[in-house]
Scaffold this motif. Structure first.
Motif, PDB file in Angstrom:
ATOM      1  N   ASP A  51      78.872  23.738  11.817  1.00  0.00           N
ATOM      2  CA  ASP A  51      79.289  22.361  11.536  1.00  0.00           C
ATOM      3  C   ASP A  51      80.795  22.212  11.731  1.00  0.00           C
ATOM      4  O   ASP A  51      81.262  21.237  12.324  1.00  0.00           O
ATOM      5  N   LEU A  52      81.557  23.177  11.224  1.00  0.00           N
ATOM      6  CA  LEU A  52      83.010  23.167  11.401  1.00  0.00           C
ATOM      7  C   LEU A  52      83.361  23.230  12.885  1.00  0.00           C
ATOM      8  O   LEU A  52      84.221  22.497  13.366  1.00  0.00           O
ATOM      9  N   GLU A  53      82.674  24.102  13.606  1.00  0.00           N
ATOM     10  CA  GLU A  53      82.910  24.233  15.044  1.00  0.00           C
ATOM     11  C   GLU A  53      82.617  22.909  15.761  1.00  0.00           C
ATOM     12  O   GLU A  53      83.384  22.491  16.639  1.00  0.00           O
ATOM     13  N   GLN A  55      82.764  19.891  14.511  1.00  0.00           N
ATOM     14  CA  GLN A  55      83.732  18.870  14.110  1.00  0.00           C
ATOM     15  C   GLN A  55      85.129  19.130  14.671  1.00  0.00           C
ATOM     16  O   GLN A  55      85.818  18.216  15.098  1.00  0.00           O
ATOM     17  N   GLN A  56      85.562  20.407  14.648  1.00  0.00           N
ATOM     18  CA  GLN A  56      86.946  20.715  14.972  1.00  0.00           C
ATOM     19  C   GLN A  56      87.128  21.585  16.204  1.00  0.00           C
ATOM     20  O   GLN A  56      88.259  21.811  16.648  1.00  0.00           O
ATOM     21  N   GLY A  57      86.046  22.121  16.738  1.00  0.00           N
ATOM     22  CA  GLY A  57      86.163  23.015  17.887  1.00  0.00           C
ATOM     23  C   GLY A  57      86.592  24.408  17.456  1.00  0.00           C
ATOM     24  O   GLY A  57      86.616  24.738  16.271  1.00  0.00           O
ATOM     25  N   PRO A  59      88.911  27.217  16.381  1.00  0.00           N
ATOM     26  CA  PRO A  59      90.243  27.316  15.788  1.00  0.00           C
ATOM     27  C   PRO A  59      91.206  28.055  16.727  1.00  0.00           C
ATOM     28  O   PRO A  59      90.800  28.947  17.475  1.00  0.00           O
ATOM     29  N   TRP A  96      83.367  34.415  15.691  1.00  0.00           N
ATOM     30  CA  TRP A  96      84.121  33.387  16.391  1.00  0.00           C
ATOM     31  C   TRP A  96      84.282  33.740  17.862  1.00  0.00           C
ATOM     32  O   TRP A  96      84.142  32.878  18.743  1.00  0.00           O
ATOM     33  N   THR A 101      83.373  28.726  24.997  1.00  0.00           N
ATOM     34  CA  THR A 101      84.218  27.534  25.128  1.00  0.00           C
ATOM     35  C   THR A 101      84.463  27.279  26.612  1.00  0.00           C
ATOM     36  O   THR A 101      84.548  28.210  27.414  1.00  0.00           O
TER      37      THR A 101
END
Length: 190
Positions: A51-53, A55-57, A59, A96, A101
């Motif tokens: 979910d974090l990935e 929303q924010q891609g 890090p 990660w 990407t």
């Protein structure tokens, strides 16, 4: 030139696993490789969460770690043993770096790479149990793990205050592991 990325799965300042991987790195350098030693705690990554990935891609620190892995031919990894497994710091970084990407290939940080693994602990087994799960993890991601590995038992007593090892046999075995990684990668790249 063969490029090796060396790191320990420990965030402890005076980690014996950092000391052990540094000795293996010396062996790789003596065999002619370019070695980059990093500390995982320098890469401040949130705990992996899809979910974090979303929303924010990726890090910034996780992308930097993954790019280091992609740009190196192989890895020297030393892991502490936490309840018969690796640390959450290590697993989070590995998770990660497994994320795709842009237009990069799937598992670009792992596929086609070769790793030498080791562990160190104050106990008699030297972190031997973590090497089983560490090998399984890295191979499942597409990294070939050398058959030889090193578990360093009684590690707290093996180093002086300056981080120098006082056990010649262990030092030789760790340097040999670094050398074997370079020799294997050289053959594979020929």
């Amino acid at each position: 030139m063969i490029k090796i990325l060396a790191f320990a799965g420990s965030g402890r300042k005076d980690s014996v696993n950092k000391k052990v991987v540094a000795i293996a790195a010396k062996g790789a350098r003596e065999a002619g490789a370019e070695v980059t030693i990093i500390n995982l705690e320098d890469f401040d990554m949130p705990f992996f969460n899809e979910d974090l990935e979303a929303q924010q891609g990726m890090p910034v620190a996780a992308q930097a770690f993954k790019e280091l892995m992609i740009s190196h031919d192989g890895f020297l990894i030393s892991s502490p043993e936490y309840n018969s497994s690796y640390s959450s710091l290590f697993k989070n970084a590995i998770d990660w770096a497994s994320r795709k990407t842009g237009d990069e290939a799937n598992m670009a940080a792992y596929r086609g790479k070769v790793a030498a693994i080791m562990g160190a602990s104050p106990g008699a087994l030297g972190g031997m149990r973590v090497l089983v799960v560490l090998r399984m993890l890295m191979e499942n991601l597409g990294t070939m793990v050398l058959p030889n590995q090193k578990a360093v038992g009684g590690a707290f007593a093996m180093f002086d205050g300056d981080g120098n090892i006082n056990d010649v046999k262990t030092e030789k075995a760790l340097k040999s592991l670094g050398k074997e990684l370079v020799e294997t990668l050289t053959k594979l790249k020929a």
